[in-house]
Every structure is written in structure tokens, then in C-alpha cells.
Design a protein around this motif. Sequence first.
Motif, mmCIF file in Angstrom:
data_model
loop_
_atom_site.group_PDB
_atom_site.id
_atom_site.type_symbol
_atom_site.label_atom_id
_atom_site.label_comp_id
_atom_site.label_asym_id
_atom_site.label_seq_id
_atom_site.Cartn_x
_atom_site.Cartn_y
_atom_site.Cartn_z
ATOM 1 N N MET A 176 0.774 -1.115 -0.141
ATOM 2 C CA MET A 176 -0.013 -0.025 -0.045
ATOM 3 C C MET A 176 0.747 1.415 -0.069
ATOM 4 O O MET A 176 1.830 1.244 0.715
ATOM 5 C CB MET A 176 -0.919 -0.024 1.113
ATOM 6 N N GLU A 212 -2.861 5.778 1.112
ATOM 7 C CA GLU A 212 -3.982 4.474 1.249
ATOM 8 C C GLU A 212 -3.713 4.205 2.761
ATOM 9 O O GLU A 212 -4.669 4.107 3.331
ATOM 10 C CB GLU A 212 -3.508 3.316 0.493
ATOM 11 N N GLU A 271 -4.209 -4.292 1.879
ATOM 12 C CA GLU A 271 -5.596 -3.403 1.584
ATOM 13 C C GLU A 271 -6.709 -4.211 2.219
ATOM 14 O O GLU A 271 -6.815 -5.106 2.436
ATOM 15 C CB GLU A 271 -5.577 -3.556 -0.033
#
Length: 135
Positions: free
Chosen positions: A1, A5, A135
Motif C-alpha cells: 500500500m 492509502e 488492502e
Amino acid sequence: MIPKEIVNKMFQNDFFSQWLGITVESIEEGTCTLSMTIRKEMLNGFAIAHGGITYSLADSALAFASNSHGRQSVSIDTSINHIETLKEGDTIVAVAKQEALKNKFGFYTIEIKKENTVVALFKGTVFRSDKEWKE
């Protein structure tokens, strides 16, 4: 990531930073800039910002900057110097800067300013776990 994010994911569940009214101005690996405005309910009995407010802003900047590398990190030692008082309506900016990054530890300084005046200096050490942000 990527750093943005990671911080977005962290911020979604960070209800205290949300209550503070923090805005993420910028985030890159090892650095973060946050801003917020002092509200009435953040004042102490002297009608100035409670010391915990600048501390909390700096702590959030530390968290976001130290996690920006993709490994989950938590603070293990922090300190702050309060230099100037703040009043309701003052907008402050915290800039976290990585000073050193080791395998298990990270070292950061956070400067908090009102306009061009330094109002507090914060130093933090984080423990870098082996757990990666996913994620």
C-alpha cells in the motif's frame, strides 16, 4: 500500500483524530503534515488550549508518518515541549519528520506551528512490527 492509502485506512477508524478535526495536508514515506483548529471545548481553565491538544495532534502525525512505510508501527516513547499558548480559533500545523529508521525502531521529530511561530516541539520513538499494512 502507498502512504496515502495507509493513512486513509488508519484515519477511518481513528475517531479521536476525527474529533480533533484533523486534516491530512500531506503524507509521504517518513513524513506527514496535519492541521487543525482549536475549539472552545479544547480549552483549559486558563482559556488556553489544553496541552493534550497539541500533544494529540503531534501523536497523530507520528502515527501516520511512522506507518507510511507499510509496516505497522506504534509509539513506545514520546515527549513534548510547549513553547507558546494557543487560543480558540487558532489553526495549528504539525509536520512530522523522520530522523532515523532502523529495522525495529523509528525516530521522529514533530514541529507544531501557528503561522510562522513554533508553539510546540514533539519527539517520538516507534516500534516497527513485522506486520505489513494490507488492502
